[in-house]
Design a protein around this motif. Sequence first.
Motif, mmCIF file in Angstrom:
data_model
loop_
_atom_site.group_PDB
_atom_site.id
_atom_site.type_symbol
_atom_site.label_atom_id
_atom_site.label_comp_id
_atom_site.label_asym_id
_atom_site.label_seq_id
_atom_site.Cartn_x
_atom_site.Cartn_y
_atom_site.Cartn_z
ATOM 1 N N VAL A 181 0.803 -0.534 0.655
ATOM 2 C CA VAL A 181 -0.071 -0.262 -0.481
ATOM 3 C C VAL A 181 0.827 1.124 -0.139
ATOM 4 O O VAL A 181 1.597 1.544 0.876
ATOM 5 C CB VAL A 181 -0.706 -0.554 1.207
ATOM 6 N N ILE A 182 0.564 2.733 -0.885
ATOM 7 C CA ILE A 182 1.070 3.746 -1.435
ATOM 8 C C ILE A 182 0.652 4.662 -0.429
ATOM 9 O O ILE A 182 -0.745 4.778 -1.453
ATOM 10 C CB ILE A 182 2.162 3.473 -2.695
ATOM 11 N N VAL A 183 0.337 5.008 0.779
ATOM 12 C CA VAL A 183 0.045 6.126 0.895
ATOM 13 C C VAL A 183 0.008 7.351 0.047
ATOM 14 O O VAL A 183 0.925 8.336 -0.189
ATOM 15 C CB VAL A 183 -0.044 6.631 2.172
ATOM 16 N N VAL A 184 -0.852 7.529 -0.495
ATOM 17 C CA VAL A 184 -0.119 9.154 -1.497
ATOM 18 C C VAL A 184 -0.409 10.116 -1.073
ATOM 19 O O VAL A 184 -1.471 10.554 -1.075
ATOM 20 C CB VAL A 184 -1.148 8.943 -2.617
ATOM 21 N N ARG A 185 0.528 11.469 -0.809
ATOM 22 C CA ARG A 185 0.146 12.951 -0.426
ATOM 23 C C ARG A 185 0.941 13.431 -1.217
ATOM 24 O O ARG A 185 0.284 15.135 -1.349
ATOM 25 C CB ARG A 185 0.913 12.306 1.394
ATOM 26 N N ASP A 186 1.516 13.444 -1.821
ATOM 27 C CA ASP A 186 2.440 14.172 -2.673
ATOM 28 C C ASP A 186 1.312 15.214 -3.743
ATOM 29 O O ASP A 186 0.449 14.347 -4.539
ATOM 30 C CB ASP A 186 3.710 14.000 -3.474
ATOM 31 N N LYS A 187 1.193 16.331 -3.619
ATOM 32 C CA LYS A 187 0.284 17.123 -4.064
ATOM 33 C C LYS A 187 0.212 16.875 -5.779
ATOM 34 O O LYS A 187 -0.966 16.469 -6.890
ATOM 35 C CB LYS A 187 -0.107 18.435 -4.197
#
Length: 225
Positions: free
Chosen positions: A47-53
Amino acid sequence: METYDVMRTTFAARDFTADPVPDEVVHRILENARFAPSGGNRQGWHVIVVRDKAKRAALGQLIEPTIRRYLAEVNAGANPLNTIEPAQIDQTTIDATPIPSGFIHRLTDAPLLLLVTVDLSVVAAMDRDLSRIGVVPGASIYPFVWNILLAARNEGLGGTLTTLVVAMEPKVKELFGIPDRHAVAALLPIGKPVKQLTSLRRGPVQAFTTVDAFDGDPFGGPPSA
């Protein structure tokens, strides 16, 4: 929540409030979702938690071609992207198909965005030699994905299982540094739903269950008193 209540009220949420999802809630969701079954208990998920806009915006651009094709095929009266009776639609029509305003942003701007992959080197594809598209490998990843959404519902959140970005897998892998042996399985936008649905529409059991053969008698459940 009771298990059956969670199962009957977990809908495809795409409209979220701006409320953030705290890290402890994300951890609790994944802590419980990890007990999903997988082939050989190999647990090949990542799982990759995508935070980068910027990466979220890039995902939106990668989703766009597939959603245009999907909508163009729906508009043509087809069951979109199916492998049995593929729709015959030219690229010009696809490119001219409008996407509903805000549709993509509601997904990529969700308070929590999870990208899920699966390690194909640990997945048993029992149907790999059949002359149809493979479906069995999904048994080792989608129970985990669904557990995430069930856990989110238990936390008072909502989300939806999207696969629109999978068609652009090579570019997604490049964007996130995903190893070659991993397949992109799902993109999950999650947050507090603007509105919680509690009455979902599904076909009755007898519409999809038969006895002893595909065309056997419908299974009607217990006899009436």
